[in-house]
Design an enzyme around this catalytic site. Sequence first.
Site, PDB file in Angstrom:
ATOM      1  N   SER A 126       0.909  -0.955  -0.112  1.00  0.00           N
ATOM      2  CA  SER A 126       0.087   0.076   0.206  1.00  0.00           C
ATOM      3  C   SER A 126       1.059   0.908  -0.336  1.00  0.00           C
ATOM      4  CB  SER A 126      -0.949   0.213   1.073  1.00  0.00           C
ATOM      5  OG  SER A 126       0.041   0.344   2.716  1.00  0.00           O
ATOM      6  N   ASP A 162      -0.121  -0.780  -4.291  1.00  0.00           N
ATOM      7  CA  ASP A 162      -1.460  -0.947  -4.331  1.00  0.00           C
ATOM      8  C   ASP A 162      -2.583   0.623  -4.820  1.00  0.00           C
ATOM      9  OD1 ASP A 162      -3.856  -1.868  -4.669  1.00  0.00           O
ATOM     10  OD2 ASP A 162      -4.033  -2.800  -1.834  1.00  0.00           O
ATOM     11  N   HIS A 185     -13.602  -3.610   0.659  1.00  0.00           N
ATOM     12  CA  HIS A 185     -11.988  -3.315   1.572  1.00  0.00           C
ATOM     13  C   HIS A 185     -12.999  -3.253   3.343  1.00  0.00           C
ATOM     14  CE1 HIS A 185     -10.412  -1.104  -1.603  1.00  0.00           C
ATOM     15  NE2 HIS A 185      -9.925  -2.133  -1.848  1.00  0.00           N
ATOM     16  N   GLY A 228     -10.972  -6.185  -2.428  1.00  0.00           N
ATOM     17  CA  GLY A 228     -12.496  -6.438  -1.279  1.00  0.00           C
ATOM     18  C   GLY A 228     -12.573  -7.902  -0.963  1.00  0.00           C
ATOM     19  N   ASN A 254      -6.352 -10.155  -5.134  1.00  0.00           N
ATOM     20  CA  ASN A 254      -5.582  -9.122  -3.940  1.00  0.00           C
ATOM     21  C   ASN A 254      -6.279  -9.394  -2.402  1.00  0.00           C
ATOM     22  OD1 ASN A 254      -4.888  -7.956  -6.348  1.00  0.00           O
ATOM     23  ND2 ASN A 254      -5.540  -5.559  -5.377  1.00  0.00           N
ATOM     24  N   THR A 298      -6.826  -6.863   3.994  1.00  0.00           N
ATOM     25  CA  THR A 298      -7.226  -7.878   5.881  1.00  0.00           C
ATOM     26  C   THR A 298      -7.256  -8.923   5.603  1.00  0.00           C
ATOM     27  OG1 THR A 298      -9.172  -6.746   4.140  1.00  0.00           O
ATOM     28  CG2 THR A 298      -9.752  -8.002   6.605  1.00  0.00           C
TER      29      THR A 298
END
Length: 291
Positions: A50, A82, A179, A208, A229, A232
């Site tokens: 990120s 990202d 997300h 997400g 991706n 989390t």
Amino acid sequence: MPVVPINQILDPAFAERYGVAAINIVDDLTLDAVLAAATELEAPLIIQTSLKTVKSIGPKALYSMWRARADEVPIPVSMHLDHCPDRRWITTCLEAGWNSVLFDASALDVAENTRQTIEVVAEAERYGAHVEGEIESVHGVEDDIGSDEEGEIHPVMVSARFIEETGIYCFAPAIGTAHGLYKGKPDLKPERVTEIVRLQPIPMVLHGGTGLSEEQFKDLISRGCAKVNISTALKIAFVDSHREYLDANPGKHDPPSLLAHVSEAVKKMAEYHIGMFGSAGRARALSVSAG
Ligand SMILES: [Zn+2]
């Protein structure tokens, strides 16, 4: 096997309809743990960062760390930036050596997003790098980027035109994912993936994903989501395993044992997703050349 341009990993995944995990790492421990998972499963892997992680570690230190580790693994790997709305940081990361970037101009209107994405694609080409694009923002805030407001979803023709006009390599369609963690059951629109791929056959990117069922992951991958991706799920594994160890060992002050416990938890999380996405064993079949 070397660090390779991201298309050498995603072209075959898209053609054969399996998913490649693109995992957001936060430090050297998480980088090592996910590389170890992919190595054990002989799977191609995308490491992503990120903008928050790039800023906190620094682009040069982060890239050197990545490169030192990545050059030693026997699987094809690629490095992706990202969600990045800031053109200056896109340039910084391309200069440092990132293989791919997501220029997130979803806050702009489609015409301005298209105009700027064309420029980013031209800039990335000079570095042999690739660009992921998006026009609808993914619901939810991740590492300070995004919004909790429901964004506008355009007709699929608008996505198809954006892909054609910009020449992006892969595309993140709005399909009802978010997300962070889902509060209710996600209301997915998987048919949008099929429709966009029919109009513009390029790899789609699933954002997400944490909280989706195995069936939902597999269905979206079979429709063309070649890049999946994972952000989390890593954060949860990382933070919860710290807590677990500290709760179980309240009087202990032994960082190596704590870190070994965390590393194992992150590795297991990565193995679970790589296995589910169907990319285990695929590294053997890929013929790649260094990027
Ligand atoms: Zn995302």
